[in-house]
Design a protein around this motif. Structure first.
Motif, short mmCIF file in Angstrom:
data_model
loop_
_atom_site.label_atom_id
_atom_site.label_comp_id
_atom_site.label_asym_id
_atom_site.label_seq_id
_atom_site.Cartn_x
_atom_site.Cartn_y
_atom_site.Cartn_z
N TYR A 8 21.49 -15.83 1.53
CA TYR A 8 20.50 -15.18 1.26
C TYR A 8 20.60 -14.15 2.84
N SER A 9 19.69 -13.22 2.80
CA SER A 9 19.41 -12.40 3.70
C SER A 9 18.01 -12.06 4.12
N VAL A 10 17.76 -11.55 5.08
CA VAL A 10 16.15 -11.24 5.45
C VAL A 10 16.34 -9.72 5.95
N ASP A 11 15.52 -8.80 5.24
CA ASP A 11 15.57 -7.57 5.95
C ASP A 11 14.36 -7.56 6.73
N ARG A 12 14.52 -6.92 7.78
CA ARG A 12 13.29 -6.72 8.57
C ARG A 12 13.00 -5.16 8.83
N ASP A 13 11.62 -4.85 8.53
CA ASP A 13 11.48 -3.43 8.73
C ASP A 13 10.46 -3.64 9.68
N THR A 14 10.82 -2.86 10.97
CA THR A 14 9.87 -2.81 12.34
C THR A 14 9.38 -1.43 12.22
N SER A 15 9.53 -0.60 11.21
CA SER A 15 8.67 0.84 11.33
C SER A 15 7.48 0.66 11.15
N ILE A 16 6.67 1.06 12.06
CA ILE A 16 5.01 1.30 12.05
C ILE A 16 4.57 2.47 12.20
N MET A 17 3.61 2.75 11.07
CA MET A 17 3.03 4.09 11.05
C MET A 17 1.59 3.88 11.51
N LYS A 18 1.16 4.88 12.38
CA LYS A 18 -0.60 4.88 12.47
C LYS A 18 -1.08 5.37 11.25
N VAL A 19 -2.25 4.81 10.90
CA VAL A 19 -2.91 5.23 9.80
C VAL A 19 -3.66 6.24 10.07
N GLY A 20 -3.99 6.97 9.16
CA GLY A 20 -5.13 8.47 9.39
C GLY A 20 -5.83 8.52 8.34
N GLY A 21 -6.45 9.70 8.17
CA GLY A 21 -7.45 10.03 7.46
C GLY A 21 -8.82 9.02 7.49
N ALA A 22 -9.30 8.67 6.27
CA ALA A 22 -10.55 7.80 6.29
C ALA A 22 -10.42 6.26 7.01
N TRP A 23 -9.16 5.76 6.78
CA TRP A 23 -8.85 4.55 7.29
C TRP A 23 -9.02 4.66 8.73
N ALA A 24 -8.18 5.57 9.55
CA ALA A 24 -8.19 5.77 10.79
C ALA A 24 -9.86 5.84 11.23
N ALA A 25 -10.70 6.58 10.64
CA ALA A 25 -12.05 6.98 10.62
C ALA A 25 -12.73 5.64 10.70
N LEU A 26 -12.73 4.78 9.99
CA LEU A 26 -13.38 3.61 9.55
C LEU A 26 -12.73 2.22 10.18
N ALA A 27 -11.77 2.48 10.97
CA ALA A 27 -11.21 1.22 11.52
C ALA A 27 -12.03 0.66 12.66
N GLU A 28 -12.59 1.30 13.41
CA GLU A 28 -13.62 0.74 14.42
C GLU A 28 -14.86 1.18 14.13
N GLU A 29 -15.81 0.69 15.06
CA GLU A 29 -17.29 0.81 14.89
C GLU A 29 -17.69 2.55 14.81
N LEU A 43 -22.89 4.48 5.96
CA LEU A 43 -22.37 3.25 6.09
C LEU A 43 -23.62 2.48 6.85
N PRO A 44 -23.61 1.08 6.53
CA PRO A 44 -24.85 0.35 7.10
C PRO A 44 -25.15 0.22 8.34
N ALA A 45 -25.94 0.26 9.00
CA ALA A 45 -26.28 0.46 10.50
C ALA A 45 -25.48 -0.68 11.37
N SER A 46 -25.12 -1.90 10.68
CA SER A 46 -24.30 -2.94 11.27
C SER A 46 -22.91 -2.81 11.15
N PHE A 47 -22.57 -1.80 10.75
CA PHE A 47 -20.93 -1.73 10.56
C PHE A 47 -20.20 -1.75 11.73
N LYS A 48 -19.48 -2.42 11.83
CA LYS A 48 -18.45 -2.37 12.89
C LYS A 48 -16.87 -2.32 12.93
#
Length: 76
Positions: A8-29, A43-48
């Motif tokens: 067996y072999s294990v494929d490792r993909d270490t390519s990391i892409m920064k998210v954008g759009g609505a995901w990026a806008a909603l990731a943090e408070e 969004l609810p007032a308590s959204f974090k």
């Protein structure tokens, strides 16, 4: 580190892409009342942010412009 069984072999993909759009806008408070393109409703007032362990966001793309995000805590 665990070993891989013979034949067996294990494929490792270490390519990391920064998210954008609505995901990026909603990731943090987000300040209440902030306009986020693509977000329907408010969004609810308590959204974090979606990038929290209790949210554990998962999404389903409806079209090239629409996505539904369901979270582990029941938030949709």
């Amino acid at each position: 580190m665990s070993s891989v069984p013979s034949g067996y072999s294990v494929d490792r993909d270490t390519s990391i892409m920064k998210v954008g759009g609505a995901w990026a806008a909603l990731a943090e408070e987000v300040p209440h009342g902030t306009f986020i393109p693509g977000l329907k409703g408010v969004l609810p007032a308590s959204f974090k942010g979606l990038a929290t362990p209790e949210k554990n966001p998962m999404s389903m793309q409806l079209s090239h412009e629409e996505v539904v995000v369901g979270c582990g805590d029941g938030t949709i």
